[in-house]
Scaffold this motif. Sequence first.
Motif, PDB file in Angstrom:
ATOM      1  N   GLU A 160      11.420  22.201  27.232  1.00  0.00           N
ATOM      2  CA  GLU A 160      11.399  23.631  27.558  1.00  0.00           C
ATOM      3  C   GLU A 160      10.157  24.008  28.362  1.00  0.00           C
ATOM      4  O   GLU A 160      10.224  24.766  29.328  1.00  0.00           O
ATOM      5  N   ASN A 161       9.017  23.459  27.975  1.00  0.00           N
ATOM      6  CA  ASN A 161       7.770  23.774  28.680  1.00  0.00           C
ATOM      7  C   ASN A 161       7.802  23.287  30.125  1.00  0.00           C
ATOM      8  O   ASN A 161       7.271  23.935  31.033  1.00  0.00           O
ATOM      9  N   TYR A 162       8.424  22.123  30.309  1.00  0.00           N
ATOM     10  CA  TYR A 162       8.550  21.571  31.660  1.00  0.00           C
ATOM     11  C   TYR A 162       9.352  22.512  32.556  1.00  0.00           C
ATOM     12  O   TYR A 162       8.992  22.746  33.727  1.00  0.00           O
ATOM     13  N   LEU A 163      10.426  23.078  32.029  1.00  0.00           N
ATOM     14  CA  LEU A 163      11.234  24.020  32.792  1.00  0.00           C
ATOM     15  C   LEU A 163      10.453  25.297  33.100  1.00  0.00           C
ATOM     16  O   LEU A 163      10.465  25.795  34.230  1.00  0.00           O
ATOM     17  N   ILE A 164       9.779  25.818  32.111  1.00  0.00           N
ATOM     18  CA  ILE A 164       9.024  27.068  32.288  1.00  0.00           C
ATOM     19  C   ILE A 164       7.941  26.896  33.355  1.00  0.00           C
ATOM     20  O   ILE A 164       7.727  27.775  34.199  1.00  0.00           O
TER      21      ILE A 164
END
Length: 233
Positions: A151-155
Amino acid sequence: MGFSQAFMFVKERSWSRFSLFAKMNSLIIVLFVPIIIVYTYSNNVTFDVVSKELQESNTKQLTFLSSQIDSRINQMMDFSVVFSRDPNVRKFNGLGIWEDRYDRMQTRFVIQEKMMLQSGLTDVWPSRYAVYSQQNKDVISNYDKPTGYDENYLIQNMSGKWTYSDDGTGASSSSKAFYWFHSDSIAPQGTLTGSDLVVEASFSSENIQNMLDTYKTGGRVIRFSITKAKRRF
């Protein structure tokens, strides 16, 4: 007196011959100077014309090369947008898909196969794709992705623009590539709502290097007949 007259006669004859020789040399020089000037001018004009032609030719080839790179990037973006509307891709992000194991495997296979087919259109420009389901916290890609759903990678990468970064692992610079993320959300691009479907398109900097190498060796790059999009970096 006779000797003196003879000496003067010989002197006058010698001077006359020298004067004639000097005049002939002067005439030759006068004739050659315009020829040298014309020849030099002609060479300069020819050199300028050839240099201009070479410069224009190189400019056209570089413009063509730039348009090829631009076309491939736009093709990847267009595919990502269309692919995000694919029924199987939407199904991947839907609810209740994990109730049927066979259905799950079939959906993943179809999605991965379509990405592989798109990536293998040309050896000159290999492309990579990944589909992220924010709803199911899962990801499908057509390449060996070191990490799973992050999720952090996408954000961090949902900027709406092409970025040059790593694959989220923070590994060496050799893993860096150009990335672009497209969301099917009605929200502005670059934002996540919590249940979005995200398509990632990426390519290595080696793609550009390979096209430059092809250009330097005099090879021609195959033109793709695709519609020009207005989106750019």
